[in-house]
Scaffold this motif. Structure first.
Motif, PDB file in Angstrom:
ATOM      1  N   ASP A   6      -3.679  -1.655  -5.443  1.00 35.96           N
ATOM      2  CA  ASP A   6      -4.711  -2.163  -6.357  1.00 35.96           C
ATOM      3  C   ASP A   6      -4.136  -3.077  -7.439  1.00 35.96           C
ATOM      4  O   ASP A   6      -4.780  -3.329  -8.455  1.00 35.96           O
ATOM      5  CB  ASP A   6      -5.450  -1.005  -7.023  1.00 35.96           C
TER       6      ASP A   6
ATOM      7  N   GLU B 111       0.837  -1.200   0.000  1.00 38.03           N
ATOM      8  CA  GLU B 111       0.000   0.000   0.000  1.00 38.03           C
ATOM      9  C   GLU B 111       0.873   1.251   0.000  1.00 38.03           C
ATOM     10  O   GLU B 111       0.621   2.198  -0.753  1.00 38.03           O
ATOM     11  CB  GLU B 111      -0.909  -0.010   1.240  1.00 38.03           C
TER      12      GLU B 111
ATOM     13  N   PRO C  61      -1.427 -10.249   3.236  1.00 37.33           N
ATOM     14  CA  PRO C  61      -1.101  -9.910   1.852  1.00 37.33           C
ATOM     15  C   PRO C  61       0.224  -9.164   1.715  1.00 37.33           C
ATOM     16  O   PRO C  61       0.699  -8.510   2.643  1.00 37.33           O
ATOM     17  CB  PRO C  61      -2.272  -9.025   1.421  1.00 37.33           C
TER      18      PRO C  61
ATOM     19  N   ARG D  33      -8.541 -22.754  -9.758  1.00 38.88           N
ATOM     20  CA  ARG D  33      -7.977 -22.152 -10.965  1.00 38.88           C
ATOM     21  C   ARG D  33      -7.137 -23.161 -11.743  1.00 38.88           C
ATOM     22  O   ARG D  33      -7.272 -23.303 -12.957  1.00 38.88           O
ATOM     23  CB  ARG D  33      -7.128 -20.939 -10.589  1.00 38.88           C
TER      24      ARG D  33
ATOM     25  N   TYR E 207      -7.267 -15.006  -2.160  1.00 42.22           N
ATOM     26  CA  TYR E 207      -6.218 -15.435  -3.086  1.00 42.22           C
ATOM     27  C   TYR E 207      -5.929 -16.932  -2.964  1.00 42.22           C
ATOM     28  O   TYR E 207      -5.905 -17.658  -3.963  1.00 42.22           O
ATOM     29  CB  TYR E 207      -4.939 -14.624  -2.833  1.00 42.22           C
TER      30      TYR E 207
ATOM     31  N   THR F 143       2.095  -9.756  -8.428  1.00 38.82           N
ATOM     32  CA  THR F 143       0.744  -9.385  -8.011  1.00 38.82           C
ATOM     33  C   THR F 143       0.738  -9.202  -6.503  1.00 38.82           C
ATOM     34  O   THR F 143       1.771  -9.344  -5.838  1.00 38.82           O
ATOM     35  CB  THR F 143      -0.279 -10.463  -8.442  1.00 38.82           C
TER      36      THR F 143
ATOM     37  N   ARG G 159      -8.711 -19.371  -4.173  1.00 41.77           N
ATOM     38  CA  ARG G 159      -8.916 -19.507  -5.626  1.00 41.77           C
ATOM     39  C   ARG G 159      -7.922 -20.447  -6.294  1.00 41.77           C
ATOM     40  O   ARG G 159      -8.132 -20.848  -7.442  1.00 41.77           O
ATOM     41  CB  ARG G 159      -8.813 -18.134  -6.295  1.00 41.77           C
TER      42      ARG G 159
ATOM     43  N   GLY H 101      -3.476  -6.361  -7.355  1.00 40.28           N
ATOM     44  CA  GLY H 101      -4.072  -7.696  -7.461  1.00 40.28           C
ATOM     45  C   GLY H 101      -5.331  -7.800  -6.621  1.00 40.28           C
ATOM     46  O   GLY H 101      -5.898  -6.795  -6.170  1.00 40.28           O
ATOM     47  N   ARG H 102      -5.768  -9.049  -6.376  1.00 37.72           N
ATOM     48  CA  ARG H 102      -6.964  -9.308  -5.560  1.00 37.72           C
ATOM     49  C   ARG H 102      -6.553 -10.211  -4.384  1.00 37.72           C
ATOM     50  O   ARG H 102      -6.721 -11.433  -4.449  1.00 37.72           O
ATOM     51  CB  ARG H 102      -8.045  -9.982  -6.385  1.00 37.72           C
ATOM     52  N   PRO H 103      -6.007  -9.626  -3.338  1.00 38.03           N
ATOM     53  CA  PRO H 103      -5.516 -10.460  -2.236  1.00 38.03           C
ATOM     54  C   PRO H 103      -6.610 -11.205  -1.482  1.00 38.03           C
ATOM     55  O   PRO H 103      -6.373 -12.284  -0.954  1.00 38.03           O
ATOM     56  CB  PRO H 103      -4.795  -9.460  -1.330  1.00 38.03           C
ATOM     57  N   ASP H 104      -7.823 -10.625  -1.431  1.00 35.06           N
ATOM     58  CA  ASP H 104      -8.909 -11.308  -0.725  1.00 35.06           C
ATOM     59  C   ASP H 104      -9.259 -12.606  -1.448  1.00 35.06           C
ATOM     60  O   ASP H 104      -9.567 -12.610  -2.642  1.00 35.06           O
ATOM     61  CB  ASP H 104     -10.150 -10.417  -0.655  1.00 35.06           C
TER      62      ASP H 104
ATOM     63  N   GLY I 107      -0.829 -10.752  -3.113  1.00 37.93           N
ATOM     64  CA  GLY I 107      -1.462 -11.964  -2.608  1.00 37.93           C
ATOM     65  C   GLY I 107      -0.696 -12.414  -1.385  1.00 37.93           C
ATOM     66  O   GLY I 107      -0.273 -11.592  -0.579  1.00 37.93           O
TER      67      GLY I 107
END
Length: 347
Positions: free
Chosen positions: A156, A150, A209, A170, A163, A240, A166, A158-161, A242
């Motif tokens: 912004d 941060e 993350p 995937r 991670y 990314t 998934r 990646g999508r750490p929530d 994660g």
């Protein structure tokens, strides 16, 4: 070299004009040398006005996401400036594909060598130095994990929530998709379902993350000529946000011993690294992160990497890749799943 020449998609005259516009020296580009090209990302080293540069752009025949990948790399390297993470110094980048036909960026040359391509002296003849190279590899991943994503402007990325949640789905979907490549291919990978189920059943509950390199191994770092330390971590195209222990997991996967095969980039060197437990302890010390589930990340790395390599095996069966290459990578996939089984049994 003629300043109007094009080198693997890099129009030197247009590059010179772009550098003029960005106040990056003056005069001709000299000592131009192609470092990589063809189907790989293009790297061109050159000199201008007393300063050395390396340009990085996608392959001439770009993939669908090549330009976005290059923009991502530029952003990550720029964000790492001023941190303790060893990385190529970012100079400037261009996202507009109209300039050179692709996104690109300029970085500082790295004074180091790629160990996966072979060891120079004194590294080649010094087992102690080779052991320390393993610790240095871990130190690089650990240092990256301490960077506040941060604070450096990558919040912004990646999508750490969710991670970790998934991951198995995937890669299971990726494996099933190979049937579209060849209807003769079958997933002949003993234990693939069992490993996936184990990963889902034993997934770590707490995941803090951070920045992930995403392809962290000896082929994607450069070592210093004068010692075992890293000169730079390179090839940031999969970076990314994660769980950073993903990078530790790949180190574990390649270091885990397999009685039937030695696999992975720089496999012989990796076997000279300290044992897995020592590498994990070093990561914990340098990162301050909880490594109690380290084996899980190693199993995930085996699972993910094995499935990725199996894609080439499917393409080989379909006649879209060399049979010998497909057979070799399938053998490595089987080895990785044997390693996953070993890590599960020993965890």
């Amino acid at each position: 070299m003629n300043p109007n020449e094009t080198v693997d998609g890099v129009d030197l005259d247009r590059l010179r004009q772009w550098m003029d516009d960005h106040h990056l020296g003056s005069g001709d580009l000299t000592d131009v040398a192609l470092l990589t090209g063809g189907t790989q990302n293009v790297l061109v080293r050159f000199r201008r006005d007393g300063r050395d540069y390396v340009l990085r752009r996608p392959p001439v025949h770009k993939r669908a996401n090549s330009d976005e990948t290059m923009r991502r790399e530029s952003r990550v390297l720029a964000a790492l400036a001023g941190t303790d993470v060893p990385h190529p110094g970012f100079i400037a980048g261009e996202s507009d594909v109209e300039v050179l036909g692709a996104s690109f960026y300029l970085m500082e040359p790295v004074d180091g060598f790629n160990a996966a391509a072979g060891l120079p002296e004194p590294h080649r003849s010094d087992p102690t130095m080779q052991r320390e190279m393993g610790l240095a590899l871990v130190d690089g991943a650990a240092t990256l994990s301490t960077v506040d994503h941060e604070q450096v402007g990558l919040g912004d990325l990646g999508r750490p929530d969710g991670y970790l949640e998934r991951q198995v789905g995937r890669w299971r979907k990726e494996l099933a998709g190979y049937r579209e490549i060849s209807d003769q291919w079958v997933p002949d990978i003993p234990g693939v379902d069992e490993v996936g189920n184990w990963l889902d059943a034993n997934r770590p509950e707490n995941s803090a993350p951070g920045i992930i390199h995403g392809d962290y191994h000896t082929a994607n770092v450069m070592y210093r000529h004068d010692g075992p330390q890293l000169a730079a971590i390179v090839d940031w195209e999969l970076a990314t946000i994660g769980d950073p222990l993903i990078d530790l997991g790949l180190i574990i996967a390649f270091r885990t011993h397999d009685d039937q095969a030695s696999v992975g980039p720089g496999a012989d060197l990796v076997q000279a690294f300290p044992p897995v437990d020592d590498l994990v302890a070093r990561y914990a010390q340098r990162s301050g992160r909880d490594v109690s589930a380290a084996a899980w990340y190693g199993v995930l790395a085996c699972y993910k990497t094995g499935i990725i390599l199996e894609g080439t095996h499917a393409r080989a069966i379909a006649g879209k890749a060399a049979k010998a290459t497909g057979d070799t990578l399938h053998a490595i996939t089987l080895s990785l799943f044997r390693k996953a089984d070993r890590l599960i049994r020993e965890s």
